[in-house]
Design a protein around this motif. Structure first.
Motif, PDB file in Angstrom:
ATOM      1  N   LEU A   1       0.845  -1.190   0.000  1.00 23.43           N
ATOM      2  CA  LEU A   1       0.000   0.000   0.000  1.00 23.43           C
ATOM      3  C   LEU A   1       0.885   1.247   0.000  1.00 23.43           C
ATOM      4  O   LEU A   1       1.810   1.350   0.809  1.00 23.43           O
ATOM      5  N   PRO A   2       0.624   2.192  -0.898  1.00 20.44           N
ATOM      6  CA  PRO A   2       1.479   3.388  -0.970  1.00 20.44           C
ATOM      7  C   PRO A   2       1.267   4.350   0.194  1.00 20.44           C
ATOM      8  O   PRO A   2       1.988   5.332   0.319  1.00 20.44           O
ATOM      9  N   PHE A   3       0.282   4.104   1.025  1.00 23.55           N
ATOM     10  CA  PHE A   3       0.021   4.971   2.178  1.00 23.55           C
ATOM     11  C   PHE A   3      -0.735   4.172   3.225  1.00 23.55           C
ATOM     12  O   PHE A   3      -1.318   3.121   2.926  1.00 23.55           O
ATOM     13  N   ASN A   4      -0.712   4.661   4.443  1.00 25.92           N
ATOM     14  CA  ASN A   4      -1.454   4.044   5.543  1.00 25.92           C
ATOM     15  C   ASN A   4      -2.524   5.032   5.982  1.00 25.92           C
ATOM     16  O   ASN A   4      -2.244   6.008   6.675  1.00 25.92           O
ATOM     17  N   PRO A   5      -3.794   4.801   5.601  1.00 27.82           N
ATOM     18  CA  PRO A   5      -4.847   5.793   5.879  1.00 27.82           C
ATOM     19  C   PRO A   5      -5.127   5.991   7.360  1.00 27.82           C
ATOM     20  O   PRO A   5      -5.676   7.025   7.763  1.00 27.82           O
ATOM     21  N   TYR A   6      -4.737   5.020   8.187  1.00 29.08           N
ATOM     22  CA  TYR A   6      -5.082   5.093   9.606  1.00 29.08           C
ATOM     23  C   TYR A   6      -4.199   6.083  10.357  1.00 29.08           C
ATOM     24  O   TYR A   6      -4.460   6.383  11.530  1.00 29.08           O
ATOM     25  N   TRP A   7      -3.152   6.611   9.669  1.00 28.43           N
ATOM     26  CA  TRP A   7      -2.392   7.697  10.281  1.00 28.43           C
ATOM     27  C   TRP A   7      -3.259   8.938  10.470  1.00 28.43           C
ATOM     28  O   TRP A   7      -2.922   9.838  11.243  1.00 28.43           O
ATOM     29  N   ALA A   8      -4.381   9.016   9.744  1.00 30.78           N
ATOM     30  CA  ALA A   8      -5.292  10.154   9.920  1.00 30.78           C
ATOM     31  C   ALA A   8      -6.160  10.012  11.161  1.00 30.78           C
ATOM     32  O   ALA A   8      -6.821  10.964  11.579  1.00 30.78           O
ATOM     33  N   VAL A   9      -6.169   8.816  11.746  1.00 29.28           N
ATOM     34  CA  VAL A   9      -6.918   8.603  12.993  1.00 29.28           C
ATOM     35  C   VAL A   9      -6.107   9.206  14.145  1.00 29.28           C
ATOM     36  O   VAL A   9      -4.917   8.898  14.292  1.00 29.28           O
ATOM     37  N   PRO A  10      -6.682  10.056  14.954  1.00 26.61           N
ATOM     38  CA  PRO A  10      -5.912  10.820  15.954  1.00 26.61           C
ATOM     39  C   PRO A  10      -5.023   9.982  16.872  1.00 26.61           C
ATOM     40  O   PRO A  10      -3.906  10.354  17.170  1.00 26.61           O
ATOM     41  N   SER A  11      -5.494   8.831  17.339  1.00 21.84           N
ATOM     42  CA  SER A  11      -4.726   8.070  18.336  1.00 21.84           C
ATOM     43  C   SER A  11      -3.873   6.963  17.726  1.00 21.84           C
ATOM     44  O   SER A  11      -3.352   6.116  18.442  1.00 21.84           O
ATOM     45  N   TYR A  12      -3.739   6.975  16.400  1.00 24.22           N
ATOM     46  CA  TYR A  12      -3.044   5.864  15.747  1.00 24.22           C
ATOM     47  C   TYR A  12      -1.540   5.888  16.009  1.00 24.22           C
ATOM     48  O   TYR A  12      -0.893   4.842  16.048  1.00 24.22           O
ATOM     49  N   GLY A  13      -0.943   7.083  16.161  1.00 23.31           N
ATOM     50  CA  GLY A  13       0.511   7.210  16.269  1.00 23.31           C
ATOM     51  C   GLY A  13       1.116   6.360  17.370  1.00 23.31           C
ATOM     52  O   GLY A  13       2.129   5.685  17.177  1.00 23.31           O
ATOM     53  N   LYS A  14       0.485   6.353  18.545  1.00 24.10           N
ATOM     54  CA  LYS A  14       1.051   5.594  19.665  1.00 24.10           C
ATOM     55  C   LYS A  14       1.020   4.093  19.378  1.00 24.10           C
ATOM     56  O   LYS A  14       1.891   3.324  19.814  1.00 24.10           O
ATOM     57  N   LEU A  15      -0.014   3.647  18.620  1.00 27.83           N
ATOM     58  CA  LEU A  15      -0.103   2.240  18.256  1.00 27.83           C
ATOM     59  C   LEU A  15       1.004   1.872  17.265  1.00 27.83           C
ATOM     60  O   LEU A  15       1.567   0.769  17.336  1.00 27.83           O
ATOM     61  N   GLU A  16       1.325   2.775  16.347  1.00 24.50           N
ATOM     62  CA  GLU A  16       2.382   2.528  15.355  1.00 24.50           C
ATOM     63  C   GLU A  16       3.736   2.385  16.041  1.00 24.50           C
ATOM     64  O   GLU A  16       4.523   1.493  15.710  1.00 24.50           O
ATOM     65  N   ILE A  17       4.005   3.273  16.989  1.00 30.27           N
ATOM     66  CA  ILE A  17       5.273   3.191  17.733  1.00 30.27           C
ATOM     67  C   ILE A  17       5.347   1.876  18.501  1.00 30.27           C
ATOM     68  O   ILE A  17       6.374   1.185  18.494  1.00 30.27           O
ATOM     69  N   ALA A  18       4.241   1.514  19.145  1.00 30.10           N
ATOM     70  CA  ALA A  18       4.215   0.252  19.903  1.00 30.10           C
ATOM     71  C   ALA A  18       4.425  -0.937  18.984  1.00 30.10           C
ATOM     72  O   ALA A  18       5.127  -1.896  19.329  1.00 30.10           O
ATOM     73  N   PHE A  19       3.835  -0.892  17.797  1.00 34.74           N
ATOM     74  CA  PHE A  19       3.982  -2.011  16.859  1.00 34.74           C
ATOM     75  C   PHE A  19       5.423  -2.107  16.355  1.00 34.74           C
ATOM     76  O   PHE A  19       5.952  -3.216  16.181  1.00 34.74           O
ATOM     77  N   THR A  20       6.083  -0.961  16.104  1.00 36.89           N
ATOM     78  CA  THR A  20       7.474  -0.977  15.639  1.00 36.89           C
ATOM     79  C   THR A  20       8.370  -1.649  16.662  1.00 36.89           C
ATOM     80  O   THR A  20       9.226  -2.474  16.328  1.00 36.89           O
ATOM     81  N   LEU A  21       8.162  -1.316  17.921  1.00 37.30           N
ATOM     82  CA  LEU A  21       8.947  -1.946  18.979  1.00 37.30           C
ATOM     83  C   LEU A  21       8.635  -3.436  19.066  1.00 37.30           C
ATOM     84  O   LEU A  21       9.525  -4.272  19.260  1.00 37.30           O
ATOM     85  N   LEU A  22       7.360  -3.776  18.929  1.00 41.78           N
ATOM     86  CA  LEU A  22       6.948  -5.170  18.994  1.00 41.78           C
ATOM     87  C   LEU A  22       7.529  -5.967  17.828  1.00 41.78           C
ATOM     88  O   LEU A  22       8.017  -7.087  17.999  1.00 41.78           O
ATOM     89  N   TYR A  23       7.512  -5.402  16.659  1.00 39.80           N
ATOM     90  CA  TYR A  23       7.940  -6.120  15.452  1.00 39.80           C
ATOM     91  C   TYR A  23       9.462  -6.319  15.438  1.00 39.80           C
ATOM     92  O   TYR A  23       9.955  -7.403  15.112  1.00 39.80           O
ATOM     93  N   ASN A  24      10.204  -5.275  15.775  1.00 40.33           N
ATOM     94  CA  ASN A  24      11.658  -5.351  15.669  1.00 40.33           C
ATOM     95  C   ASN A  24      12.302  -6.132  16.816  1.00 40.33           C
ATOM     96  O   ASN A  24      13.252  -6.896  16.611  1.00 40.33           O
ATOM     97  N   ASP A  25      11.790  -5.921  18.036  1.00 40.27           N
ATOM     98  CA  ASP A  25      12.470  -6.480  19.208  1.00 40.27           C
ATOM     99  C   ASP A  25      11.567  -7.349  20.070  1.00 40.27           C
ATOM    100  O   ASP A  25      11.953  -7.714  21.183  1.00 40.27           O
ATOM    101  N   ASP A  26      10.360  -7.650  19.565  1.00 38.57           N
ATOM    102  CA  ASP A  26       9.372  -8.379  20.373  1.00 38.57           C
ATOM    103  C   ASP A  26       9.174  -7.687  21.720  1.00 38.57           C
ATOM    104  O   ASP A  26       9.003  -8.312  22.761  1.00 38.57           O
ATOM    105  N   ASN A  27       9.187  -6.343  21.655  1.00 34.35           N
ATOM    106  CA  ASN A  27       9.048  -5.513  22.858  1.00 34.35           C
ATOM    107  C   ASN A  27       7.552  -5.323  23.124  1.00 34.35           C
ATOM    108  O   ASN A  27       6.890  -4.536  22.461  1.00 34.35           O
ATOM    109  N   ARG A  28       7.003  -6.033  24.130  1.00 34.21           N
ATOM    110  CA  ARG A  28       5.567  -6.062  24.357  1.00 34.21           C
ATOM    111  C   ARG A  28       5.040  -5.094  25.417  1.00 34.21           C
ATOM    112  O   ARG A  28       3.837  -4.856  25.462  1.00 34.21           O
TER     113      ARG A  28
END
Length: 1432
Positions: free
Chosen positions: A690-717
């Motif tokens: 997907l050339p873009f992630n539409p859910y970045w327009a959702v106000p509270s999405y940013g914190k979920l993206e950061i949490a997912f990056t940590l989870l994906y790269n380092d299994d940081n839960r």
């Protein structure tokens, strides 16, 4: 005055009298002229008596031939001559007679001897009489004009000529000029006539022909039968008189003095004897008129020369001017006087205004002198002339203090005096002279006005210095050892261009044979010594690298680049590499990359095809061998090899406009052939296609993206554990739940389109499953959808690696629709009702479902006037208006039988369905879902929905129904009125895809922009809902809800889809920046946005590996920016601050104190910074026009250097936004162009022909108000922009038609597109070439200035200077015809054609009404006749 002396000259009076009487006799019409006067009121009434009227008539008749005769005489300047001769004869008491007897043309006036008592004057009078009596010379019958007896205009000035009819003789001799020049040109056909050293004819050849030509012309009757041989001095004097009258303006003429000067010039050049030969005099003038007049103008400017000539006339023993080269002496004197004005000018604060006028006048005269020097035989190596040129360059912007200019002039003059005393050859450009000038120039503040003189001085030095000069080497050392300054590219190009001209392919041989080239060229060796091989990441090296690529290597074909590939690679990592060799090798490899990709990737769509196919097809080189060399090279562990590999991808990203995902796909697809792609660390943080992630327009999405990056790269839960705990403690709001849905869809599910899940994804899916199961605060049906998505079992959302990009974008929209509506309460909207209680929807009127279209259409017609329904025997229904009775017959569109009737009698088989006319018909709409076939007609709609709103709502409804495909309730819904369809999933998906394709056609947009717009619309559905009932129990309530949906939700977002998509993308990217989520490492390396330490820059040389994304190479970038971000003009209060800041300071103080003033004229540097900014905006596709420029710049590492410029930083403080960036660019560009266009190549300054000027006069509206012409102000701005943007960078377009570029609206040259576009193609002259660009600009500018007072009086166009006219071009974007608000005439015209064509091809309904009403209704409803397919 001449007219006062005519009646005092008896000979002239007698001539007029005799010729007039003869003419009256010849033209007598034998009418009763007295009666004619008495019977004509116009001839009689103005006078007090009949006698006075007769006298007035006689005067009119007699004055007519007199006027013609005077005109005929004055045409050859013969009147002054006879008056002069008569007055002289009276003074000498010589009787003068006028002889009317004809003189035979064969008679010859013989030379006067002592035995002939006829005086010189009498002889000339005799010749005058002879010429007057010759009808071939003086004839009033053959005049082309009819001169008025009161006054007439002569075709030339008033000549005071002494030799009778000398002007006539001059014209006759000049008639031979063309023959003379053609025969001289023919002599070049014989190579023996040409001097091999000069390329000109040998002197003896020319002289031989001249004698022959003179002999032939002297035998002509006009020369043979005239006394010109006896009075050559008089003819020579008349010849000079005519030149002075014609060629020298009245402001420059000084009577006898000019005559003496011109006589001296002719005699000095041609010899005292030869000037007395009329034919030789003319032939010399034909060839040398320009240089003679130039010499005269220079002499007029030098009082010393004039005084010297007068002195030598009196003192025959002192002939200085005849002993020296007069032209050199003349130029030296003129230049000495000009330089003295600068030296003698007073300094001080109170002298500023006076000195300003002195400098401006001085510049005007210097320009004139330099132009004159080009026309005479003076070498440009003349010391004083070189000094004058340098001073003129330095004063071009008036930025150097006057005291410094005096120091430069005095130093040069003293240097010349010292060299002359030593007997050495005088050279103005010395190391000392360069030092003193450069010291002054570099002490000035770094600004546009101060940089131009520096640039011009270096270029002038390069022109004046010989290649062997040691001073040239010194200049090279000083130039390349310093940091480059803006607008220095021309200097670098000139230096290396000279080397290339001196030794062809020397730049290429720097790579292959560096030692030989550096030994051969001491100049290149000097430049090479200015660089350190271990520290090449400097701006000067980068500038040279760019120059090598653009100026030299871009001319090589791929075959030559392949041949030099290994040598260039070796220079990256080998030992004993020279600095210039490495710089040239990097430039070579950059151009190799450009052409390599062009060869193997024919179009971007084929980027996944194996590149070996195109390489194997190459005939001029071995593609297999090249691939082997490529892979071997890229396996070398060296920083510069890594940089080369990144540049290969950077070229794809920037110039081929590959997206990050496309580059990754390309690397994967080509990894078997180009195995070095595996060496790059392609980050797995975001592998979604997907050339873009539409859910970045959702106000509270940013914190979920950061949490997912940590989870994906380092299994940081822990971070996600905290989020899930918060959801359990407090019910998450809609934004939180939609954000969680977005993480599952965009970060996990969408990866399946790129590849199968790996361990990471499976582990995260298992973790999410556990956490979601334990959540007690989210609905169960929402959980079910999340589990289906994680398992890839959802009916409409299943994806795999073979899915197309278009299908992936559609499914992203479907997912968003489902995710939102499953979270909304069933009673919020009819759409959420369908999601939660689909069985209840059967009792309601479902949105976007079919209606009773027959009665809907009939009602629309009936409400205008009553109509009655009729039926053909085949069942086809039609209407009849007015009384309702049949009065006309027609043919049924279905069965072709007669319908209607005559005289209220219905045709056979036709039935009237209504007893009387009706104004409405009862609708038969049905509740529940009405299944339908696929309809791909883009104009298809329902009820009062626009086609766009219908397709959007129709897609949403089927996405919601299809999401429940596994439920028996969904099958029951679609089979409520028809059992034709059984597979809900396939049925809904077909309708969704059809709606999607229809929307792309209607809105004329890409899949990506449509998806962006859809996502933007979906996010408004929980807020911007129609204020109607959520459950639609009536057809009326459905109509009401659909209308509100169309107007409040759809209209604004689809009015300009590209703009809506750009805004939504900008919102996404802005939110991404706020939470500091970076792109992958590879993306950062490609874009050079990664942090670079000193070691990295030293080893990888990122400055040299930059892609040349010059503004001038993308001349359509302004239009592209406007399409990306709708532009607005800068608010007036902010514009005044910018213009005030950019105003060029007046040159009031030319003293050293000027350096203390704050410089406000760094426009060129600002323009360069804005060009960088525009290129970056285009590359990043930011679409939020409301984003502040300052904020945008702070988001990107690459742009951080822009704020280092203090003036640019000041502009940023005015809170300008991205929507102002084009307007800002045009404001600054205007300031730069006013100066820079003066310095374009001379080949673009070709003068206009008379035809070109006439075409411009016909095309341009100089006074304002004529909408059928091109406004002069707009033309001036467009030409200035064309010269600045195109011709400053291009050098090979001079022979192209100018209208090819100027009428190309995508170049964004015109400030008022809506005015110009309508007339440009028709009015812009076809006769102009690019070579005439500057002349056309100046011609219109000057003529516009002349017409200004008239404009002011008439209240026409504004008198504001063109430089402040910065209105942006209004870009037209494609949108649905139904969405258009105030379309242009052009749009309506074409739209009408389309509707008419559609109406003509559609015949579903036939209306038989009275003719007037039929035309009115057909005009309204023909466009809707395809809304149903069933027979009515």
């Amino acid at each position: 005055m001449l007219n006062e002396k005519i009646y005092k000259t008896p000979v002239l009076v007698n001539l007029l009298k005799t010729r007039t009487v003869n003419w009256l006799k010849e033209h007598s019409n034998n009418t009763n002229w007295q009666y004619e006067v008495s019977s004509n009121k116009k001839l009689l009434y103005p006078y007090s008596s009949f006698a006075n009227a007769l006298l007035a008539h006689i005067r009119r008749v007699i004055r007519k031939p007199i006027a013609k005769l005077l005109y005929a005489l004055e045409k050859y300047a013969a009147i002054y001559t006879i008056i002069f001769l008569c007055e002289k004869s009276i003074t000498n008491k010589v009787p003068v007679k006028f002889a009317m007897e004809s003189v035979e043309s064969s008679d010859t006036i013989k030379e006067i001897s002592d035995d002939n008592i006829m005086s010189d004057d009498a002889c000339l009078l005799e010749f005058w009489n002879k010429m007057v009596d010759d009808d071939n010379v003086i004839s009033i019958e053959g005049l082309n004009v009819d001169p008025s007896p009161d006054s007439y205009v002569m075709p030339h000035g008033v000549y005071e000529l002494e030799f009778p009819f000398s002007y006539y003789i001059m014209k006759k001799i000049d008639d031979s000029r063309r023959v003379y020049e053609e025969e001289l040109l023919s002599l070049y056909n014989n190579q023996e006539n040409i001097d091999k050293t000069t390329g000109e004819l040998h002197t003896h050849v020319v002289e031989g022909y001249n004698k022959k030509f003179i002999n032939n012309i002297e035998k002509s009757p006009i020369i043979k039968n005239s006394p010109i041989a006896n009075y050559p001095e008089k003819y020579f004097k008349d010849f000079i008189n005519v030149i002075l009258s014609d060629k020298v303006s009245s402001g420059e003429k000084d009577g006898n003095l000019d005559e003496k000067l011109l006589k001296f010039i002719f005699e000095r050049r041609l010899g005292a004897d030869n000037v007395l030969n009329p034919i030789r005099l003319h032939s010399y003038w034909w060839k040398n008129s320009s240089s003679i007049l130039a010499e005269l103008s220079l002499a007029q400017m030098s009082p010393n020369v004039i005084t010297q000539i007068e002195t030598e006339k009196e003192n025959e023993e002192n002939k200085i001017l005849l002993d020296v080269e007069f032209e050199i002496y003349l130029v030296e004197q003129v230049i000495r006087n000009l330089l003295s004005r600068i030296i003698d000018a007073k300094e001080g604060e109170h002298e500023g205004l006076r000195n300003l006028r002195i400098i401006e006048r001085w510049q005007y005269e210097v320009t004139k002198v330099l132009s004159l020097c080009e026309k005479i035989n003076v070498s440009f190596k003349l010391y004083s002339l070189q000094l004058l040129r340098i001073c003129n360059d330095l004063l071009v912007t008036k930025s150097i203090p006057l005291g410094d200019m005096k120091r430069i002039i005095e130093y040069a003059q003293q240097q010349n005096a010292n060299s002359s005393s030593d007997g050495a050859q005088n050279e103005i450009i010395t190391e000392g002279f360069i030092n003193i000038v450069m010291k002054i120039l570099t002490s000035l503040e770094l600004s546009e006005n101060n940089l131009i003189p520096r640039r011009l001085f270096i270029l002038r030095c390069l022109d004046m210095l010989t290649l062997e000069s040691p001073v040239r080497l010194y200049l090279y050392r000083e130039t390349f050892s310093s940091s480059p300054f803006p607008i220095m590219g021309a200097i670098i190009s000139r230096i290396f261009g000279t080397e290339e001209k001196e030794c062809p392919n020397s730049i290429l041989h720097l790579i292959q044979q560096p030692k030989q080239i550096l030994q051969h060229s001491e100049r290149l060796a000097t430049i090479n010594e200015c660089f350190n091989i271990n520290n090449l990441n400097v701006l000067m090296a980068a500038l040279i690298c760019d120059t090598f690529q653009q100026e030299f290597f871009s001319k090589l074909d791929l075959v030559a680049l392949v041949d030099g590939f290994n040598s260039a690679i070796n220079a990256l990592y080998g030992n004993d590499i020279q600095p210039l060799q490495r710089i040239a090798s990097i430039a070579f490899l950059k151009e190799f990359t450009n052409q390599f990709w062009k060869c193997i990737i024919k179009c971007n769509e084929d980027y996944l095809q194996p590149i070996t196919h195109n390489l194997l097809e190459a005939e001029s080189f071995d593609g297999t061998l090249l691939m082997e060399q490529f892979n071997n090279t890229m396996s070398i562990p060296h920083p510069l090899i890594t940089s080369f590999g990144l540049y290969l991808l950077r070229e794809l990203r920037i110039n081929r406009e590959f997206s990050g995902d496309e580059i990754k796909k390309f690397c994967e697809a080509q990894s078997k052939n180009l195995n070095w792609f595996d060496n790059f660390n392609i980050d797995d943080k975001n592998e979604s296609r997907l050339p873009f992630n539409p859910y970045w327009a959702v106000p509270s999405y940013g914190k979920l993206e950061i949490a997912f990056t940590l989870l994906y790269n380092d299994d940081n839960r822990p971070q996600f554990n905290s989020i899930f705990q918060q959801y359990n403690d407090k019910a998450p709001d809609l934004s939180d739940k939609l954000g969680l849905f977005g993480i599952v869809v965009a970060k996990l599910h969408s990866i399946r389109a790129s590849r199968e899940w790996k361990h990471n994804e499976n582990q995260i899916s298992q973790y999410f499953g556990q956490k979601i199961t334990n959540l007690t605060t989210i609905p169960e049906d929402f959980k079910g959808i999340l589990f289906n998505v994680l398992a890839n079992t959802h009916p409409l959302l299943k994806i795999n690696e073979v899915i197309t990009n278009s299908e992936l974008l559609i499914k992203s929209v479907i997912a968003h629709i489902i995710g939102l509506h499953v979270l909304l309460d069933p009673n919020t909207t009819p759409l959420s009702l369908y999601m939660h209680k689909i069985i209840d929807a059967q009792k309601t009127f479902i949105l976007a479902c079919q209606s009773d279209m027959e009665n809907l259409l009939f009602n629309a017609i009936a409400e205008r006037e009553g109509v009655s329904r009729y039926s053909c025997q085949c069942g086809y229904k039609y209407l009849i208006g007015e009384c309702g009775g049949a009065m006309e017959e027609s043919r049924c569109p279905e069965c072709k039988k007669t319908i209607g009737g005559l005289s209220h009698v219905t045709a056979e088989g036709n039935i009237r369905l209504d007893v009387e006319n009706k104004y409405s018909f009862e609708s038969n709409d049905q509740k529940g879902y009405i299944s339908e076939k696929i309809n791909d007609d883009i104009n298809y709609t329902m009820r009062y929905l626009t086609p766009v709103a219908y397709r959007i709502l129709h897609l949403i409804v089927h996405a919601i129904i299809g999401s429940q495909a596994a439920s028996p309730d969904s099958i029951a819904l679609i089979q409520q009125h028809s059992k034709d369809y059984t597979n809900v999933e396939d049925y809904c998906m077909e309708h969704i895809k059809n709606d999607w394709n229809a929307l792309k056609q209607i809105l004329n947009c890409s899949d990506e922009n449509l998806a962006l717009t859809f996502h933007s619309l979906i996010l408004t559905l929980d807020k911007n809902l129609p204020s109607c009932n959520s459950t639609l129990y009536s057809s009326y309530s459905r109509n009401q809800w659909e209308t509100a949906f169309s107007q409040t939700t759809v209209l604004e977002l689809t009015r300009n889809v590209n703009e809506s998509a750009a805004k939504f993308r900008a919102q996404i990217e802005q939110n991404m920046k706020k939470v500091d989520v970076k792109n992958s490492l590879l993306e950062e390396l490609i874009n050079q946005t990664n942090l670079m330490d000193e070691r990295y820059t030293r080893e990888n040389l990122p400055s040299l590996w930059r892609v040349i994304e010059l503004f001038s190479s993308s001349i359509r970038i302004l239009g592209e920016i406007k399409s990306l971000i709708p532009q607005e003009e800068i608010p007036s209060e902010k514009l005044s601050l910018i213009i005030g800041q950019q105003s060029v300071p007046s040159y009031l103080t030319l003293s050293a104190s000027l350096s203390t003033l704050t410089s406000k004229d760094n426009s060129s540097e600002l323009l360069s910074l804005l060009e960088i900014l525009l290129c970056f905006i285009k590359r990043t596709s930011i679409g939020d026009g409301n984003l502040l420029l300052n904020e945008f710049i702070n988001q990107w590492v690459q742009l951080s250097s822009l704020t280092e410029n203090s003036r640019f930083k000041t502009i940023l403080s005015y809170e300008l936004q991205l929507k102002h960036v084009v307007s800002l660019y045009e404001v600054i560009e205007e300031q730069v162009a006013n100066i820079m266009i003066q310095f374009i190549d001379k080949k673009f300054k070709e003068p206009l022909t008379d035809d070109m000027k006439k075409d411009l006069d016909d095309a341009i509206d100089f006074e304002g108000g004529n909408k059928g012409k091109i406004p002069a102000d707009s033309f001036i701005i467009a030409m200035k922009r064309f010269i600045q943007r195109v011709l400053q960078a291009e050098s090979d377009k001079e022979t192209h038609p100018l209208n090819t570029y100027v009428t190309d609206m995508s170049l964004s040259l015109w400030p008022s597109n809506n005015v110009i576009e309508e007339v440009l193609d028709d009015k812009f002259p076809d006769t102009l070439f690019v070579a005439n660009s500057f002349a056309a600009y100046e011609y219109v500018l000057q003529k516009k200035e002349i017409s200004k007072p008239k404009q002011s009086y008439s209240g026409g166009m504004s008198n504001k200077p063109p430089s402040f006219n910065t209105s942006s071009i209004s870009e037209t974007t494609a949108s649905s015809p139904s969405q258009s608000t105030q379309p242009s005439a052009f749009t309506l015209k074409n739209k009408g054609k389309k509707l008419r064509k559609f109406a003509e091809t559609s015949s579903s309904v036939c209306f038989i009404l009275n003719r007037r009403k039929r035309r009115e209704i057909l005009g309204i409803f023909k466009g809707k006749t395809s809304l149903f397919n069933t027979k009515i």
